[in-house]
Enzyme design. Structure first.
Site, PDB file in Angstrom:
ATOM      1  N   GLU A   1       0.835  -1.199   0.000  1.00  0.00           N
ATOM      2  CA  GLU A   1       0.000   0.000   0.000  1.00  0.00           C
ATOM      3  C   GLU A   1       0.870   1.250   0.000  1.00  0.00           C
ATOM      4  OE1 GLU A   1      -2.918  -0.062   3.144  1.00  0.00           O
ATOM      5  OE2 GLU A   1      -3.414  -2.154   2.700  1.00  0.00           O
TER       6      GLU A   1
ATOM      7  N   CYS B   1       3.166   8.402   1.735  1.00  0.00           N
ATOM      8  CA  CYS B   1       3.406   7.474   2.836  1.00  0.00           C
ATOM      9  C   CYS B   1       3.792   6.141   2.199  1.00  0.00           C
ATOM     10  CB  CYS B   1       2.133   7.343   3.663  1.00  0.00           C
ATOM     11  SG  CYS B   1       2.275   6.114   4.970  1.00  0.00           S
TER      12      CYS B   1
ATOM     13  N   CYS C   1       4.767  -7.545   7.796  1.00  0.00           N
ATOM     14  CA  CYS C   1       5.625  -6.976   8.845  1.00  0.00           C
ATOM     15  C   CYS C   1       5.840  -8.043   9.921  1.00  0.00           C
ATOM     16  CB  CYS C   1       4.946  -5.755   9.461  1.00  0.00           C
ATOM     17  SG  CYS C   1       5.944  -4.916  10.709  1.00  0.00           S
TER      18      CYS C   1
ATOM     19  N   CYS D   1      -2.378  -3.662  14.788  1.00  0.00           N
ATOM     20  CA  CYS D   1      -2.004  -3.251  13.428  1.00  0.00           C
ATOM     21  C   CYS D   1      -2.354  -4.322  12.395  1.00  0.00           C
ATOM     22  CB  CYS D   1      -0.508  -2.951  13.401  1.00  0.00           C
ATOM     23  SG  CYS D   1       0.092  -2.447  11.776  1.00  0.00           S
TER      24      CYS D   1
ATOM     25  N   CYS E   1      -3.781   1.266   7.680  1.00  0.00           N
ATOM     26  CA  CYS E   1      -2.864   0.730   6.689  1.00  0.00           C
ATOM     27  C   CYS E   1      -2.711  -0.784   6.842  1.00  0.00           C
ATOM     28  CB  CYS E   1      -1.511   1.406   6.870  1.00  0.00           C
ATOM     29  SG  CYS E   1      -0.435   1.099   5.506  1.00  0.00           S
TER      30      CYS E   1
HETATM   31  N1  SAH Z   1       6.661  -0.096  11.724  1.00  0.00           N
HETATM   32  C1  SAH Z   1       6.721   1.315  11.809  1.00  0.00           C
HETATM   33  C2  SAH Z   1       5.997   2.084  10.719  1.00  0.00           C
HETATM   34  C3  SAH Z   1       4.702   1.576  10.191  1.00  0.00           C
HETATM   35  S1  SAH Z   1       3.191   1.898  11.011  1.00  0.00           S
HETATM   36  C4  SAH Z   1       6.245   1.772  13.178  1.00  0.00           C
HETATM   37  O1  SAH Z   1       5.847   0.940  13.980  1.00  0.00           O
HETATM   38  O2  SAH Z   1       6.336   2.959  13.478  1.00  0.00           O
HETATM   39  C5  SAH Z   1       2.995   3.614  11.141  1.00  0.00           C
HETATM   40  C6  SAH Z   1       2.245   4.009  12.401  1.00  0.00           C
HETATM   41  O3  SAH Z   1       0.871   3.588  12.356  1.00  0.00           O
HETATM   42  C7  SAH Z   1       2.832   3.397  13.656  1.00  0.00           C
HETATM   43  O4  SAH Z   1       2.894   4.355  14.680  1.00  0.00           O
HETATM   44  C8  SAH Z   1       1.810   2.322  13.982  1.00  0.00           C
HETATM   45  O5  SAH Z   1       1.878   1.924  15.312  1.00  0.00           O
HETATM   46  C9  SAH Z   1       0.526   3.027  13.610  1.00  0.00           C
HETATM   47  N2  SAH Z   1      -0.642   2.161  13.485  1.00  0.00           N
HETATM   48  C10 SAH Z   1      -0.711   0.865  13.173  1.00  0.00           C
HETATM   49  N3  SAH Z   1      -1.977   0.422  13.218  1.00  0.00           N
HETATM   50  C11 SAH Z   1      -2.758   1.481  13.568  1.00  0.00           C
HETATM   51  C12 SAH Z   1      -4.150   1.667  13.764  1.00  0.00           C
HETATM   52  N4  SAH Z   1      -4.998   0.675  13.615  1.00  0.00           N
HETATM   53  N5  SAH Z   1      -4.589   2.901  14.135  1.00  0.00           N
HETATM   54  C13 SAH Z   1      -3.711   3.931  14.258  1.00  0.00           C
HETATM   55  N6  SAH Z   1      -2.393   3.814  14.078  1.00  0.00           N
HETATM   56  C14 SAH Z   1      -1.907   2.601  13.730  1.00  0.00           C
END
Ligand code: SAH
Length: 353
Positions: free
Chosen positions: A92, A106, A113, A120, A343
């Site tokens: 994505e 983004c 992952c 997530c 995402c």
């Molecule tokens: N792995 C990296 C980057 C990818 S996720 C990290 O952990 O930072 C980017 C951001 O989205 C991260 O802060 C992650 O925790 C957040 N994220 C993941 N799922 C989410 C959700 N359902 N709602 C809001 N933020 C979320």
């Protein structure tokens, strides 16, 4: 699969050109063309001789991904793309627009992952593989192509100006490929997005954070904290069992001292999980000595997960406690929320059942 033209250094381009009977100045022309939005075939490189274009076409590629799904429209604040890579895997990429004519991409760094954060969608089926440097770069090129078509008449201000490495995957688990791609993205004669406008978000891998601190023009660093204590963070983010919050914060302090750049901490607010007054106070004492900016992010719903976002009042209460304790925080609603929500979900919907 053909080799990506972007993976050749300037010297490698020159030696390839020479070995195919072309003068070295073609290398500059080739590099300039390759980074122009909308140039997706060597045949479009008008000032290169036809035989050279054919030789390039036979050996190298400019684009390797295909768009599978496009959600949203250029008039919305966000558009989301599902891209298919040459091995059939999907990733994505999101494009965010503001009313100043600036655009932020983004990007993803992995298919799936390995972090397995419980809230997530990206890690639900585990890690498939790292993206190559080309596949990371191609997301930038793809959205730059898209902007050049959709915002053509909107004036010169319209360009890809910012990037957040917050898509699928853990960027610091694929750091060499990410840095190779960002080198081209941030170069003046590359895509020209300065390092200050590129944010790398990590679940908190201390060695990777320390490595980022040593880069001459450092990228902006965001750390996904999401919990103020080891016990809660261990539950929400299993990677914490390996390192613990304090070694992540030590690495962040090192990053700040080396670069002078303030670190952003991301804190997803999940109702009845990490959003109480007690959690807010714990967060204040944890970060009181860090030069921190806190992004409070209401949880973005994920199908099949029971987590919910807190009420507006509860979010405001949390933010107020941080303020009373002198911590800077901003409440950020993830744009693109309506586009298959968080995402990773769009890809999950397209995985073979
Ligand atoms: N792995 C990296 C980057 C990818 S996720 C990290 O952990 O930072 C980017 C951001 O989205 C991260 O802060 C992650 O925790 C957040 N994220 C993941 N799922 C989410 C959700 N359902 N709602 C809001 N933020 C979320």
């Amino acid at each position: 699969m053909k080799k990506s033209i972007y993976e050749l250094s300037a010297e490698e381009k020159i030696s390839w050109l020479k070995s195919h009977g072309h003068p070295s100045f073609r290398a500059t022309q080739l590099s300039q063309w390759a980074l122009k939005p909308g140039i997706t075939s060597f045949q479009q490189m008008k000032n290169l001789p036809t035989p050279l274009r054919q030789q390039l076409e036979a050996e190298f590629c400019l684009r390797n991904t295909q768009m599978v799904t496009h959600l949203g429209s250029p008039d919305d604040s966000a558009e989301k793309f599902l891209l298919r890579l040459s091995d059939g895997s999907c990733i994505e990429t999101v494009l965010l627009h503001n009313d100043k004519g600036e655009h932020t991409v983004c990007v993803s760094t992995q298919v799936g992952c390995a972090m397995k954060c419980v809230f997530c969608a990206s890690g639900m089926n585990g890690l498939v593989r790292n993206l190559s440097a080309h596949e990371i770069l191609e997301q930038f090129l793809f959205v730059a192509d898209h902007i050049s078509v959709t915002h053509q008449s909107a004036g010169t201000a319209n360009r890809l100006s910012h990037a957040v490495i917050m898509g699928m995957g853990e960027p610091l688990a694929n750091l060499p490929n990410l840095l190779a791609a960002l080198k081209i993205v941030s170069a003046k004669d590359g895509l020209g997005i300065s390092a200050r406008k590129i944010t790398i978000s990590t679940a908190g891998l201390p060695d990777g954070i320390r490595l980022l601190a040593t880069i001459k023009h450092p990228y902006h660093l965001a750390i996904s904290l999401h919990a103020p204590s080891d016990s809660l963070r261990n539950e929400l983010m299993p990677i914490n069992r390996k390192y613990g919050i304090h070694s992540v914060l030590d690495a962040a302090t090192y990053y700040f001292h080396q670069t002078g750049r303030r670190v952003t901490y991301e804190y997803i607010l999940i109702a009845d999980v990490n959003d109480s007054k007690i959690h807010a106070r714990q967060l204040c004492s944890l970060l009181k000595n860090q030069n921190a900016l806190i992004n409070l992010i209401p949880f973005n719903p994920v199908e099949s997960l029971d987590f919910r976002s807190p009420s507006q009042e509860r979010i405001a209460q949390f933010s107020e406690i941080l303020k009373e304790n002198g911590l800077s925080s901003v409440i950020r609603h993830r744009k693109g929320e309506k586009l298959e929500a968080a995402c990773g979900q769009l890809r999950l919907h397209h995985l073979p059942k």
